[in-house]
Design an enzyme around this catalytic site. Structure first.
Site, PDB file in Angstrom:
ATOM      1  NE  ARG A 360      -3.998   0.063   1.718  1.00 53.44           N
ATOM      2  CZ  ARG A 360      -3.983   1.252   2.252  1.00 53.44           C
ATOM      3  NH1 ARG A 360      -3.139   1.516   3.233  1.00 53.44           N
ATOM      4  NH2 ARG A 360      -4.786   2.195   1.842  1.00 53.44           N
ATOM      5  CB  CYS A 391      15.793  -6.475  -5.973  1.00 52.88           C
ATOM      6  SG  CYS A 391      16.992  -7.483  -5.146  1.00 52.88           S
ATOM      7  CE1 TYR A 421      -9.321  -4.073   0.198  1.00 53.24           C
ATOM      8  CE2 TYR A 421      -9.402  -2.401   1.919  1.00 53.24           C
ATOM      9  CZ  TYR A 421     -10.037  -3.179   0.974  1.00 53.24           C
ATOM     10  OH  TYR A 421     -11.398  -3.064   0.802  1.00 53.24           O
TER      11      TYR A 421
END
Ligand code: LLP
Length: 463
Positions: A360, A391, A421
């Site tokens: 998020r 990465c 979420y």
């Protein structure tokens, strides 16, 4: 700055986002009850606990990163929504925020209904014993198989999202010799986020059928003609992380306008109206969400007033909160791995998870809080950025937060309000394994979604 201008997303280069804390909180050891689950506190030994179990013991037993969910808090919030809306309304928990079989059972026990938006969510709900007639099925492109399964199972309602779907659902219901209860999702030209909403003439988005241009009225006309469908109401969902009910006011006004047109044209008063979800929670101390009873009172008053104005019987109201129920009930526990002070900028604190367990921040520029939870500290506050192990430079969990300057590798830190979420949007990016969800209650901790293993990854990779 455009969203694609920097791999880390907009505002990556800002030191502190506007409106964020400009100064550290007075005491970094204090846990703001607004952002932490109800049973979270700090024990006399300085270690943070949830449901009576301290995080060091949890980390030892379940490892890190992991989501810890306060079951008593989840049940209390579910019950508060149910009680606030009373017997004349329905609360459908939005499963997309976080769904597991344990959660389905809690919802069932607490008297809530369930909104699912895929075959996978439907399968989870049914396998945990949620009665089909308490399930609403959503989605802008449900497959024929999904519709078939939902109708066959006898879901309480399918929320129709397009002209094609009106015909598709009617056809499948007829094939199965059934009459499916449906609502039509309309776009009312309102988009709400946090404290603001925008009312526009038309909606530029994939969901629902626009009220504008008479499209929703035409959808109603077609649905009423089809034997396979029983049209029970109109649905509208206006946005996410909303604190203010004024957007719902405009939406209700427009939906009731449609109900009135339907009555005038067809002589039918549809018995239900669904106002969707989207109610906000506190991610940081700066957020001020409203209580379920205040929201229920405001929404009920709005719909009643609008219907009185239109001389319509007040329809049964339903709402679909996801985040507002599960969001505040969980935190993610991480172990600090490396610490990099960048002179004059901030200190990068790397943890053992990242954008695979919380996308998020990278995706929406979402703000989170963080605290040192394995001990207290009297050290000076340092401006930190909590980053993951992926990465990618945009792999940020908490963009800007104060942590004690003596933070060290091996310390446990926790990010609150990650119940919604986060696990549901988790990924295997970089082949990182998705963390478990552990429910904690009255001194007991049990895994409700287990940690992914390398075996799980390799099982999908058929070589
Ligand atoms: N009902 C409908 C029809 C929805 O589309 C949604 C969310 C909800 C209810 C539940 O909304 P809630 O009360 O949880 O805000 N991934 C984003 C949120 C996407 C929400 C999509 N629809 C996030 O992480 O903020």
């Amino acid at each position: 700055m455009s969203r694609s201008a920097h791999p880390a997303g907009p505002r990556h280069a800002d030191v502190l986002p506007e409106g964020h804390y400009s100064a550290p909180p007075a005491d970094l050891n204090t846990l703001d009850p607004k952002v932490w689950a109800q049973t979270v506190d700090r024990g006399a030994d300085g270690v943070v606990r949830v449901g009576g179990v301290d995080v060091k013991a949890l980390a030892e037993e379940f490892g890190t990163p992991a989501y810890f969910l306060d079951e008593a808090d989840f049940r209390a919030r579910a019950r508060a929504w149910r009680t606030a809306f009373g017997q004349d309304a329905d609360v459908f928990y939005a499963g997309k925020a976080f769904l597991s079989r344990a959660v389905v059972r809690w919802l069932h026990e607490e008297g809530l209904n369930l909104d699912v938006c895929s075959g996978g969510e439907l399968a989870t709900a049914l396998s945990a014993g949620m009665p089909a007639d308490r399930i609403a099925f959503h989605g802008n492109n449900k497959s024929t198989e999904e519709i078939h399964r939902a109708v066959e199972a006898g879901v309480g309602r399918i929320v129709l999202d397009s002209f094609q779907e009106i015909v598709r659902v009617a056809h499948i219901a007829q094939e199965l010799g059934k009459r499916q209860r449906v609502q039509i999702r309309v776009t009312v030209g309102v988009e709400a986020h946090t404290h603001e909403f925008i009312a526009t003439a038309h909606e530029d988005q994939k969901f629902g059928i626009p009220l504008a241009g008479g499209q929703a009225a035409e959808a109603v006309r077609r649905a009423l003609k089809l034997d396979g469908l029983e049209l029970i109401g109109i649905h509208s969902h206006i946005g996410s992380q909303i604190f203010d009910t004024s957007g719902f006011e405009v939406a209700a006004h427009r939906v009731v306008g449609l109900l009135k047109d339907i009555r005038d044209e067809h002589g039918v008063e549809l018995p239900e109206i669904d106002l969707g979800g989207g109610l906000g929670i506190a991610y940081t101390s700066a957020d001020d969400p409203r209580e379920p009873h205040e929201i229920a009172k405001a929404l009920t008053e709005i719909v009643t007033r609008e219907c009185e104005g239109a001389r319509l019987r007040t329809p049964r109201i339903s709402v679909e909160p996801g985040r507002a129920i599960v969001g505040p009930t969980a935190f993610t526990l991480y172990e600090v791995g490396t610490i990099k002070p960048l002179d004059g900028l901030r200190t990068y604190v790397s943890v053992d998870g990242g954008m695979s367990d919380n996308i998020r921040t990278a995706l929406y520029d979402a703000e989170y809080s963080v605290a040192l939870v394995s001990r207290t500290s009297d050290a000076e506050p340092m401006l930190a950025r909590v980053v993951g192990k992926h990465c990618e430079s945009g792999d940020i969990v908490v963009k800007d937060a104060f942590l004690p300057a003596d933070l060290a590798p091996g310390d446990l830190i926790a990010v609150p309000a990650t119940g919604a979420y986060c696990r549901s949007m988790a990924s295997n990016y970089n082949h990182v394994l998705r963390p478990p969800v552990v429910a904690v209650k009255d001194g007991d901790a049990r895994v409700i979604v287990r940690r992914e293993t390398e075996e799980d990854l390799l099982r999908l990779d058929v070589g």
